[in-house]
Design a protein around this motif. Structure first.
Motif, PDB file in Angstrom:
ATOM      1  N   ALA A   1      51.506  77.117  43.112  1.00 21.54           N
ATOM      2  CA  ALA A   1      52.781  76.699  43.698  1.00 21.54           C
ATOM      3  C   ALA A   1      53.833  76.490  42.612  1.00 21.54           C
ATOM      4  O   ALA A   1      53.515  76.148  41.470  1.00 21.54           O
ATOM      5  N   CYS A   2      55.079  76.691  42.983  1.00 26.94           N
ATOM      6  CA  CYS A   2      56.199  76.526  42.041  1.00 26.94           C
ATOM      7  C   CYS A   2      57.359  75.829  42.736  1.00 26.94           C
ATOM      8  O   CYS A   2      57.498  75.885  43.962  1.00 26.94           O
ATOM      9  N   ALA A   3      58.195  75.195  41.941  1.00 31.64           N
ATOM     10  CA  ALA A   3      59.477  74.667  42.397  1.00 31.64           C
ATOM     11  C   ALA A   3      60.523  75.036  41.368  1.00 31.64           C
ATOM     12  O   ALA A   3      60.257  75.021  40.161  1.00 31.64           O
ATOM     13  N   VAL A   4      61.690  75.411  41.846  1.00 31.83           N
ATOM     14  CA  VAL A   4      62.827  75.683  40.971  1.00 31.83           C
ATOM     15  C   VAL A   4      63.898  74.651  41.325  1.00 31.83           C
ATOM     16  O   VAL A   4      64.640  74.833  42.299  1.00 31.83           O
ATOM     17  N   PRO A   5      63.965  73.547  40.583  1.00 28.32           N
ATOM     18  CA  PRO A   5      64.856  72.448  40.980  1.00 28.32           C
ATOM     19  C   PRO A   5      66.288  72.850  41.305  1.00 28.32           C
ATOM     20  O   PRO A   5      66.821  72.417  42.347  1.00 28.32           O
ATOM     21  N   PRO A   6      66.986  73.678  40.485  1.00 34.87           N
ATOM     22  CA  PRO A   6      68.377  73.995  40.829  1.00 34.87           C
ATOM     23  C   PRO A   6      68.522  74.803  42.118  1.00 34.87           C
ATOM     24  O   PRO A   6      69.624  74.894  42.660  1.00 34.87           O
ATOM     25  N   MET A   7      67.417  75.380  42.618  1.00 31.44           N
ATOM     26  CA  MET A   7      67.462  76.125  43.876  1.00 31.44           C
ATOM     27  C   MET A   7      66.884  75.307  45.029  1.00 31.44           C
ATOM     28  O   MET A   7      66.765  75.804  46.145  1.00 31.44           O
ATOM     29  N   ASP A   8      66.526  74.068  44.751  1.00 31.32           N
ATOM     30  CA  ASP A   8      65.932  73.180  45.739  1.00 31.32           C
ATOM     31  C   ASP A   8      67.052  72.445  46.479  1.00 31.32           C
ATOM     32  O   ASP A   8      68.064  72.066  45.884  1.00 31.32           O
ATOM     33  N   LYS A   9      66.872  72.214  47.770  1.00 29.97           N
ATOM     34  CA  LYS A   9      67.908  71.538  48.557  1.00 29.97           C
ATOM     35  C   LYS A   9      68.146  70.099  48.098  1.00 29.97           C
ATOM     36  O   LYS A   9      69.193  69.508  48.412  1.00 29.97           O
ATOM     37  N   ARG A  10      67.193  69.533  47.355  1.00 28.29           N
ATOM     38  CA  ARG A  10      67.362  68.165  46.853  1.00 28.29           C
ATOM     39  C   ARG A  10      68.209  68.108  45.587  1.00 28.29           C
ATOM     40  O   ARG A  10      68.608  67.027  45.155  1.00 28.29           O
ATOM     41  N   PHE A  11      68.475  69.242  44.986  1.00 30.29           N
ATOM     42  CA  PHE A  11      69.228  69.260  43.727  1.00 30.29           C
ATOM     43  C   PHE A  11      70.687  68.906  43.967  1.00 30.29           C
ATOM     44  O   PHE A  11      71.299  69.324  44.941  1.00 30.29           O
ATOM     45  N   TRP A  12      71.237  68.133  43.040  1.00 34.59           N
ATOM     46  CA  TRP A  12      72.679  67.899  43.049  1.00 34.59           C
ATOM     47  C   TRP A  12      73.184  67.791  41.615  1.00 34.59           C
ATOM     48  O   TRP A  12      72.454  67.409  40.709  1.00 34.59           O
ATOM     49  N   GLY A  13      74.419  68.171  41.444  1.00 39.27           N
ATOM     50  CA  GLY A  13      75.077  68.040  40.157  1.00 39.27           C
ATOM     51  C   GLY A  13      76.512  67.606  40.374  1.00 39.27           C
ATOM     52  O   GLY A  13      77.123  67.967  41.381  1.00 39.27           O
ATOM     53  N   ASN A  14      77.040  66.840  39.450  1.00 38.72           N
ATOM     54  CA  ASN A  14      78.417  66.369  39.554  1.00 38.72           C
ATOM     55  C   ASN A  14      79.156  66.705  38.265  1.00 38.72           C
ATOM     56  O   ASN A  14      78.853  66.151  37.210  1.00 38.72           O
ATOM     57  N   GLY A  15      80.093  67.618  38.352  1.00 36.38           N
ATOM     58  CA  GLY A  15      80.868  68.021  37.181  1.00 36.38           C
ATOM     59  C   GLY A  15      82.182  67.287  37.061  1.00 36.38           C
ATOM     60  O   GLY A  15      83.087  67.735  36.346  1.00 36.38           O
ATOM     61  N   LYS A  16      82.293  66.145  37.729  1.00 34.13           N
ATOM     62  CA  LYS A  16      83.530  65.363  37.721  1.00 34.13           C
ATOM     63  C   LYS A  16      83.251  63.957  37.175  1.00 34.13           C
ATOM     64  O   LYS A  16      82.094  63.565  37.007  1.00 34.13           O
ATOM     65  N   PRO A  17      84.303  63.176  36.897  1.00 25.05           N
ATOM     66  CA  PRO A  17      84.081  61.808  36.404  1.00 25.05           C
ATOM     67  C   PRO A  17      83.316  60.956  37.397  1.00 25.05           C
ATOM     68  O   PRO A  17      83.249  61.264  38.591  1.00 25.05           O
ATOM     69  N   ALA A  18      82.767  59.864  36.903  1.00 27.26           N
ATOM     70  CA  ALA A  18      82.052  58.920  37.754  1.00 27.26           C
ATOM     71  C   ALA A  18      82.998  58.398  38.841  1.00 27.26           C
ATOM     72  O   ALA A  18      84.202  58.240  38.637  1.00 27.26           O
TER      73      ALA A  18
END
Length: 280
Positions: free
Chosen positions: A136-153
Motif C-alpha cells: 500500500a502507498c499514500a501520496v500526501p499532497p494528492m490525499d484529500k486530507r492534505f492542505w497548504g497555506n501560502g498566505k500569512p497566518a
C-alpha cells in the motif's frame, strides 16, 4: 520477495524522466514557439527513511513545521518507509532564470507549473510500481486530507488559528529526513544536485532500507555566502533574519498577476553556489 529497492526505483524514475512526454512543454501551451518540446527535468536523486524515524516527529515542533504536520503512520497505517526524490531542472531552465535579475522567464514558469504536472506523474509512476509489488502507498499532497497555506497566518470565523506559509506535509522537510539535503538561507533545500528543482514523496508499507543522513545540522550545507540574498528581487532574504515570507509571497503575487495562471520566481536558487551542487 519484492524486486524493488532503492536502485531499481531510481532507475525507473530516470527512465520515466527521459521518456515521458509530460516532461516536455507541449506545443499548445508553450509561451513561445521555440519552447515547444523544452525538457524541464533531469534524472532525479532519491532518499529513503524509516517511517518510524523520530526525526519525523521532531517536525511537529513549533520551530520546525508545527503540530499540524501529519506523521507517515497517520497518512498510511502500517507505513514502513518514506521515499523522497528531488528532480533537478535542466540546464536550459536554470540558465534562462539567470539572465534577468528582475524578470521570471517563460522557461522557469513552465517548469514550475507544467513541471509540477510531471512531478505528479513521476510520483504516480513510482507509486504504481510499489503497489504492483503488493504494498500500500499514500501520496500526501494528492490525499484529500492534505492542505497548504501560502498566505500569512490568520484566523477562521470560529477563532481557530490558521498558520501561515506552511502545510501538513512539507516535501522539503521530508527530503531532509530522508537524507537528501539541508536547508539554505533562502529556506530551500540544498541537495547533491543543488537547489534548483522540485521534490516529491511517497509513504509506503514496503520495507526499504533507509539512508543515513550525511549531516547533523539542519543548515549544514549552507555557507551563508549571501548570494541568494543579493539575487532576491523582493529583498526578502538577509543574512541577519533569513527569509521574510511576506515579502517573498508579495513578489510572487506580482509575477502571478502578470503571468496568470503561471507564477514562480526561483532567483534564490539560480546563479548561487548551491544551485547545482553542495557548495564547498
Amino acid at each position: 520477495m519484492t524486486l524493488l529497492n532503492k536502485s531499481s526505483l531510481l532507475d525507473a524514475a530516470a527512465r520515466f524522466t527521459e521518456a515521458s512526454a509530460i516532461n516536455r512543454v507541449a506545443e499548445d501551451v508553450a509561451l513561445r514557439p521555440d519552447l515547444a518540446g523544452l525538457r524541464m527535468y533531469e534524472a532525479p536523486i532519491l532518499g529513503i527513511a524509516d517511517a518510524a524515524d523520530p526525526c519525523f516527529g521532531s517536525l511537529q515542533a513549533p520551530e520546525a513545521i508545527g503540530p499540524h504536520f501529519i506523521l507517515p503512520e497517520d497518512w498510511l497505517p502500517g507505513a514502513r518507509s518514506v521515499v523522497s526524490f528531488f528532480s533537478p531542472f535542466t540546464d536550459e531552465v536554470v540558465a534562462a532564470n539567470e539572465q534577468d535579475p528582475a524578470e521570471v522567464p517563460a522557461e522557469w514558469l513552465h517548469a514550475r507549473i507544467e513541471g509540477q504536472n510531471f512531478i505528479n506523474a513521476l510520483t504516480v509512476h513510482l507509486r504504481e510500481l510499489i503497489e504492483g509489488e503488493g504494498y500500500a502507498c499514500a501520496v500526501p499532497p494528492m490525499d484529500k486530507r492534505f492542505w497548504g497555506n501560502g498566505k500569512p497566518a490568520s484566523r477562521r470565523e470560529d477563532g481557530t488559528a490558521v498558520p501561515g506559509y506552511t502545510s501538513n506535509w512539507s516535501e522539503r522537510h521530508v527530503a531532509y529526513v530522508c537524507g537528501l539535503g539541508t536547508f539554505g538561507l533562502s529556506r530551500g533545500l540544498i541537495t547533491a544536485k543543488g537547489m534548483a528543482g522540485r521534490f516529491g514523496s511517497i509513504v509506503t508499507a514496503m520495507p526499504l532500507e533507509g539512508d543515513a543522513r550525511p549531516y547533523t545540522r539542519y543548515d549544514e550545507y549552507c555557507t551563508r555566502c549571501g548570494k541568494c540574498a543579493a539575487n532576491c528581487p523582493a529583498k526578502a532574504i538577509t543574512l541577519q533574519d533569513g527569509k521574510n515570507q511576506d515579502a517573498c509571497a508579495a513578489f510572487c503575487d506580482q509575477v502571478r498577476a502578470k503571468n496568470a495562471p503561471r507564477y514562480g520566481c526561483g532567483k534564490c536558487s539560480v546563479a548561487v553556489p548551491c544551485a547545482r551542487a553542495i557548495p564547498r
